[in-house]
Design an enzyme around this catalytic site. Structure first.
Site, PDB file in Angstrom:
ATOM      1  CE  LYS A 119      -2.895   5.148   1.205  1.00  0.00           C
ATOM      2  NZ  LYS A 119      -2.401   3.921   2.073  1.00  0.00           N
ATOM      3  CG  ASP A 151      -1.905   0.859   1.356  1.00  0.00           C
ATOM      4  OD1 ASP A 151      -1.990   1.962   0.392  1.00  0.00           O
ATOM      5  OD2 ASP A 151      -2.886   1.157   2.124  1.00  0.00           O
ATOM      6  CG  ASP A 169       7.456  12.701  -6.817  1.00  0.00           C
ATOM      7  OD1 ASP A 169       7.159  13.602  -7.544  1.00  0.00           O
ATOM      8  OD2 ASP A 169       8.013  12.655  -5.518  1.00  0.00           O
TER       9      ASP A 169
END
Ligand code: 5BU
Length: 468
Positions: free
Chosen positions: A303, A301, A306
């Site tokens: 996430k 996880d 960028d």
């Protein structure tokens, strides 16, 4: 005042204008509606609010309060509140950074119904933002009234969320009235009509197509071409589970112990590898062995959020070399498509999969409305790598895309830091998601195996009840 007169007055005060306009979304439009001007004409404002209150009588659900969508509809809601003696709520656009941090001002009880007041609707996303803020404090919304519906998808979008939109007039009627009174010519009428048909927002899933046959996990596995979803649905089918455990623990020993014990009950284990204090590459080897033994997949996880080049490095390199072992990762769509492209350069050759975070479970999160719609589009355009969503409900009908929902416990509630919990039955049975992600509900339970079994049963039963 009748509706024709109201339309003419709105035109006269330039609340509705015709020409060439660039809308907030960047789209070129022949018509511009800006009802903010109404506040400068108090009598007209009272007329508009009278019409809105008339429309409110068609509301299907009951309501104890009204709430205007900020900002233009605030004075309209105020007029109604004063005249009809109905209490009002105000939704803050941003929660205050000090004091009580209230999203919703005014007095209410959990479970109370609230009617939404809006001036103009396009896709319906502004109404939805206000609905979500109200829902997050336990207020129910079933109806919204709007002065002008631009007929660009709001009715369907809101219907999908179980909200009925009652409009006083539609843009196509407005142009007919203005043409009849010689205010615009037939050229403009056809331009606006074309604009309406060409700029209709589609709801995430068209309600008109329901009811649809619910496919079994086995059938969905057959349909999937991506190896990860093919395998995932196969595991869900064979192990009879739609449970993902979130092993948010600080030591390698704890994570491995939990997964060894509850491995038979899950289809996937979710990690936050950067939480672990004694990380070593041997841990990943053992993690993979347990996953293989108990037949579940691994989801980091992480996430990613960028630019493409950075996420590519974060995914492939560093201490954790996530792409070497995680079958699934997730990413925020906020950087734009580059985030998917960067991750894809690493993941595609390894048959890895990515989920886009289209919605979040936390109170006041910003992944709503247009952001969610744009995220769905991004997923649909990258299906070779993006296999689904982290979301709070089913967002699209494609059976090869998977919806995974965090913020799940056997009882609804919240934690002290904004996490909001829904039950397995709500998530799978009512909201149509595919997978429940459970963290503390299992790992902090006194008996983790018993807890995992309870979640497995609740999630799977909710799925079985959907099947024909
Ligand atoms: P919990 O203990 O069941 O609240 O843990 C939920 C997990 O799901 C936790 O690891 C979060 O980081 C993760 N999560 C979430 O809770 N909500 C979200 O919207 C997203 C992830 Br995206």
């Amino acid at each position: 005042m009748d509706l024709e007169k109201l339309i003419l007055e709105l035109f006269a005060v330039e609340g509705i204008k015709f020409g060439n306009y660039t809308l907030k979304s960047g789209i070129e439009a022949p018509v511009y509606v800006d009802l903010r001007v109404v506040i400068s004409y108090p009598k007209l404002m009272v007329e508009v609010s009278n019409f809105l209150w008339e429309a409110a009588k068609k509301a299907k659900g009951s309501f104890k309060t009204i709430c205007g969508v900020p900002y233009t509809a605030l004075p309209l809601a105020t007029c109604i509140s004063v005249k009809e003696n109905i209490p009002m709520l105000i939704r803050r656009k941003e929660a205050k950074g000090y004091g009580t941090k209230k999203l919703i001002e005014g007095i209410f009880n959990e479970g109370d119904g609230c009617l939404i007041i809006e001036d103009v609707c396009t896709s319906g996303s502004s109404v939805l933002d206000t609905v979500q803020a109200l829902n997050s404090v336990g207020i129910a919304v079933t109806d919204a009234v709007v002065l002008l519906d631009r007929e660009q998808g709001a009715v369907d979008m809101l219907k999908y969320e179980n909200i009925t939109l009652h409009s006083i007039c539609k843009l196509s009627h407005v142009i007919e009235v203005l043409e009849k009174h010689g205010k615009i010519d037939s050229d403009m009428v056809s331009k606006v009509k074309t604009f309406i048909t060409e700029n209709r927002f589609k709801p995430p899933s068209s309600i008109d197509q329901l009811p649809k046959k619910v496919l079994t996990y086995g059938e969905r596995s057959e349909l999937c071409t991506h190896p990860v979803t093919k395998e995932l649905f196969k595991i869900m089918h064979e192990k009879e589970t739609n449970l993902v455990v979130s092993a948010d623990l600080k030591t390698t020993k704890e994570v491995l112990q939990v997964l060894k014990k509850i491995g038979p009950h899950i289809c996937m284990a979710k990690t936050h590898i950067d939480i672990i204090e004694d990380y070593n590459p041997e841990f990943v080897t053992q993690l993979c062995e347990i996953a293989k033994k108990h037949n579940f997949l691994l989801f980091e996880d992480r996430k990613f959020a960028d630019i493409g080049n950075t996420v590519k490095l974060q995914y492939s390199s560093g201490l954790y070399r996530i792409s070497d072992w995680a079958h699934v990762i997730n990413a925020h769509s906020v950087p734009g498509e580059g985030v998917v492209k960067g991750l894809k350069e690493v993941g595609l050759v390894k048959d890895r999969a990515c989920l886009l975070i289209a919605e979040m479970s936390s109170l006041g999160n910003l992944a709503t409305g247009d952001y969610t719609v744009a995220t769905i589009k991004m997923a649909e355009e990258n299906k070779d790598f993006v296999v689904g969503f982290i979301s709070q409900k089913k967002l699209c009908d494609d059976p090869t895309l998977v919806h995974m929902t965090p913020g799940v416990k056997l009882e609804c509630g919240k934690d002290s830091l904004g996490q909001q919990y829904l039950t397995p039955d709500e998530v799978i049975g009512r909201r149509g998601s595919d997978i429940i992600i459970v963290g503390r509900g299992i790992v902090q339970a006194h008996d983790i195996v018993k807890a995992a079994k309870a979640y497995q049963q609740a999630g799977y039963l909710a799925y079985q009840q959907l099947l024909p």
